[in-house]
Design an enzyme around this catalytic site. Structure first.
Site, PDB file in Angstrom:
ATOM      1  N   CYS A   1      -0.892  -5.195   6.546  1.00  0.00           N
ATOM      2  CA  CYS A   1      -0.640  -4.012   7.387  1.00  0.00           C
ATOM      3  C   CYS A   1       0.129  -4.401   8.643  1.00  0.00           C
ATOM      4  O   CYS A   1       0.911  -3.606   9.179  1.00  0.00           O
ATOM      5  CB  CYS A   1      -1.959  -3.350   7.792  1.00  0.00           C
ATOM      6  SG  CYS A   1      -3.088  -3.107   6.417  1.00  0.00           S
TER       7      CYS A   1
ATOM      8  N   CYS B   1       0.805  -1.235   0.000  1.00  0.00           N
ATOM      9  CA  CYS B   1       0.000   0.000   0.000  1.00  0.00           C
ATOM     10  C   CYS B   1       0.830   1.272   0.000  1.00  0.00           C
ATOM     11  O   CYS B   1       0.287   2.362  -0.200  1.00  0.00           O
ATOM     12  CB  CYS B   1      -0.919   0.011   1.214  1.00  0.00           C
ATOM     13  SG  CYS B   1       0.022   0.043   2.761  1.00  0.00           S
TER      14      CYS B   1
HETATM   15 FE1  FES Z   1      -1.325   0.452   4.336  1.00  0.00          FE
HETATM   16 FE2  FES Z   1      -2.824  -0.764   6.122  1.00  0.00          FE
HETATM   17  S1  FES Z   1      -3.402  -0.139   4.130  1.00  0.00           S
HETATM   18  S2  FES Z   1      -0.775  -0.211   6.302  1.00  0.00           S
END
Ligand code: FES
Length: 134
Positions: free
Chosen positions: A102, A33
């Site tokens: 995450c 992400c």
């Molecule tokens: Fe990036 Fe959770 S979406 S750390």
């Protein structure tokens, strides 16, 4: 989406911030992400006596980092190196599958901070031996 334990950890995160002049520090990015995590550690006699985190991550990253920092405080560095994101997720009684990535941020940042600590220890030893040699 999140269970009560995760929501609690997100709403009242522990160990947010940064230790001044830390014994070890690690910053990592999440390849999935693009979010970022920084962990700083205070280590005395190979034992983690304090841990703090800062993140540009989501609720799951905040909850898992809060929990991971709580878990490593009191551990030796060797014990902390064995802490996995799976163990942190277990402590939080689960995360949605799409949020498991995450939880990797805290594990990786802790490992990197310990590597930094080890490198600093190594440098101290080298400096000391130089002084004794001269
Ligand atoms: Fe990036 Fe959770 S979406 S750390």
């Amino acid at each position: 989406m999140y269970n009560q334990k995760v929501l609690e950890a997100f709403a009242h995160p522990q160990n947010v911030g940064e230790i001044e002049n830390p014994d070890g520090e690690g910053t990592v990015g999440n390849a999935t992400c693009g979010d970022i995590m920084k962990i700083t550690l205070r280590i005395v006699d190979e034992k983690i006596v304090d841990a703090k985190f800062q993140t540009f991550g989501c609720a799951a990253a905040i909850a898992t980092s809060s929990t991971a920092t709580q878990m490593v405080i009191g551990m030796t560095v060797d014990e902390a190196l064995k802490l996995t994101n799976a163990r942190v997720v277990e402590e939080l009684e689960g995360l949605p599958p799409q949020k498991i990535h995450c939880s990797v941020l805290a594990e990786e940042a802790i490992k990197k901070a310990i590597e930094d600590y080890r490198a600093k220890q190594q440098n101290k030893t080298i400096d000391k031996s130089k002084i004794e040699y001269v």
